[in-house]
Design an enzyme around this catalytic site. Structure first.
Site, PDB file in Angstrom:
ATOM      1  N   LYS A  82      14.531  87.101  65.143  1.00  0.00           N
ATOM      2  CA  LYS A  82      14.014  87.734  66.170  1.00  0.00           C
ATOM      3  C   LYS A  82      15.237  88.682  66.703  1.00  0.00           C
ATOM      4  CE  LYS A  82      12.243  86.550  70.686  1.00  0.00           C
ATOM      5  NZ  LYS A  82      12.161  85.271  71.636  1.00  0.00           N
ATOM      6  N   SER A 157       7.971  85.051  73.827  1.00  0.00           N
ATOM      7  CA  SER A 157       8.184  86.302  73.447  1.00  0.00           C
ATOM      8  C   SER A 157       8.709  86.648  71.903  1.00  0.00           C
ATOM      9  CB  SER A 157       9.685  86.505  74.273  1.00  0.00           C
ATOM     10  OG  SER A 157      10.758  85.512  73.907  1.00  0.00           O
ATOM     11  N   SER A 181       8.650  80.473  74.789  1.00  0.00           N
ATOM     12  CA  SER A 181       8.646  81.620  73.859  1.00  0.00           C
ATOM     13  C   SER A 181       8.515  81.141  72.390  1.00  0.00           C
ATOM     14  CB  SER A 181      10.001  82.429  74.055  1.00  0.00           C
ATOM     15  OG  SER A 181       9.747  83.248  75.516  1.00  0.00           O
TER      16      SER A 181
END
Length: 478
Positions: A82, A157, A181
């Site tokens: 990420k 997220s 997330s």
């Protein structure tokens, strides 16, 4: 199996063959890169393609094995990272245009641990601005789409990670979770994850200029999104390897003691005033029956007050965010994210001053209540969201949108506030008017016992199947 099909293997299946030398790392990585080039243009899940350095690393690993080096536990597994976590030489942009040139000087602990285990990073995945939405879109890299269709948000997220791994882009997707997330993208895409408990996975970004707030430190965790529970058992022991840069990491083994007798599971359908959608209830009942069939003892009983712990915990986090982060959001965020934050502060009125300190202290009270409850019921089966996953940009639609996306997700962020592990696994594929949609449930386990949550996820998965298989059939049919 042809090279073009290697990407379909789970991490567990792949390492069986790469470690034995039946498949080269270069072949495994090339297959995943080919899949990324095929599937990613329609998804925008991977926003930095690392194919060239991935293939170079793959050849290095193959040469080392040929020279007699022992392969690591994740030898040749293609993974994604990420973009809010440091990877040396790459931008830790966090979805923010102003940070697009923030180049990491070194790897974060999770990246270093994955590298040491033999994994190969093929790309970096998308996140919303500041990694603070349950959807994934930003002005720097644009929107990420869900492989099930554009009627469903990919979650956030870690939305890029969830979309990528379920589309077959890498066998493991790194993500993190401060209020859901990891679990939001798992639920959106029909993937499997476990939100580790506090202190379980070492975390730190070498690029950061200051330490994060105390609640951010205690609620945020690093983890993985996978297509199968067995891959969590394979990979999480690598993720939890100690790193001195995280002074509060707890160096415990992945597997704890085997419980005596059948494990009791508390099962709840209580959505604390929010309507429980029939498809979510059906998913919960399927998961309950699967656990009973696997030998667990499931009883419908109410755990300590999740609504109070979750709402108060998120209001406390919003107090810290208001004090420590709002200035950055106002200065560098888009108008969209600034507007969303204003509604966050309405949905979760921030605790300030003495009230914030008192609520941070009360965190121990909520955690103690759950610790005592889990003496009798080590596992707790809960909804993740009370309704099927929401559409893209639902959180941009004012108070009602934010309430549906985040306000009702108390089972998610309550576990962050208390620092408890929480698995998330699909147990139903709903056929809704707008299209097919996976429905995930959550399994909370005792502190330091992520392995128990993953075992329960595996038991459910064994009885309902893996959600990527019907997805891939759908994608193959166009």
């Amino acid at each position: 199996m042809t090279q073009s099909d290697i990407w379909r293997l789970s991490a567990t299946e792949l390492t069986t063959q790469t470690r034995a030398g039946d498949i080269s790392v270069e072949a495994a990585v090339q297959s995943s890169i080919d899949r990324m080039q095929e599937a990613n243009p329609a998804l925008n899940a991977v926003v930095e393609d690392l194919s060239a350095e991935a293939l170079e690393r793959a050849r290095t690993l193959d040469k080392a094995r040929a020279a007699g080096a022992a392969p690591g536990p994740l030898h040749g597994v293609p993974v994604t990272i990420k973009i809010n976590v440091d990877q040396a030489g790459h931008a830790t942009s966090n979805g923010v245009t102003a940070l697009k040139d923030l180049i990491a000087p070194a790897d974060a602990p999770v990246v270093e641990n994955l590298h040491k285990a033999g994994a190969v990073v093929i790309g970096r995945t998308n996140t919303p601005e500041f990694s603070f939405r349950a959807d994934t879109d930003n002005p720097l890299h644009g929107r990420t789409y869900n492989p099930w269709g554009r009627h469903i948000s990919p979650g956030g997220s870690s939305g890029g990670a969830g979309s990528a791994v379920m589309a077959g882009i890498g066998a493991l997707g790194h993500g993190n979770d401060i209020g859901g997330s990891l679990r939001f993208p798992a639920a959106a895409n029909g993937a499997v994850t476990v939100k580790p408990g506090l202190g379980r996975v070492p975390a730190w970004n070498p690029s950061q200029k200051a330490e994060r707030g105390m609640l951010a430190q205690s609620m945020s965790v690093q983890g993985l999104i996978t297509r199968s529970a067995e891959d969590l058992h394979l990979a999480m022991p690598t993720m939890i390897a100690a790193d001195a840069r995280d002074p509060f990491h707890v160096p415990l083994p992945w597997r704890g003691e085997e419980p005596e007798g059948p494990i009791k599971v508390a099962f709840t359908r209580n959505t604390h005033g929010y309507d429980l959608h029939p498809e979510v209830e059906a998913a919960l009942l399927t998961a309950r029956d699967a656990l009973n069939d696997a030998g667990y003892v499931v009883e419908e009983v109410e755990p300590p007050n999740v609504f109070e712990a979750g709402r108060n915990g998120y209001r406390a986090l919003m107090g810290e965010v208001y004090a420590m982060m709002k200035k950055d959001v106002d200065a560098a965020g888009s108008q969209t994210v600034r507007d969303i934050f204003e509604v966050y502060f309405q949905e979760f009125p921030p605790f300030m001053g003495d009230e914030l300190l008192q609520m941070m202290a009360k965190r121990s009270h909520y955690a103690r209540e759950w610790s005592l409850f889990q003496q009798d019921y080590p596992l707790v089966l809960t909804p993740f969201l009370p309704q099927p996953f929401f559409k893209p940009d639902r959180d941009t639609e004012g108070a009602e949108g934010v309430h549906e996306v985040l306000g009702c997700a108390v089972y998610s962020y309550a576990m962050n506030f208390m620092g408890l592990p929480a698995g998330c696994v699909p147990s139903r594929l709903a056929q809704l008017e707008q299209g097919p949609q996976p429905i995930n449930v959550q399994i909370v386990s005792p502190r330091w016992r992520e392995d128990m949550a993953v075992d329960a996820c595996a038991a459910i998965e064994a009885r309902v199947g893996r959600m990527h298989l019907p997805l891939w059939e759908m994608m193959d049919q166009g």
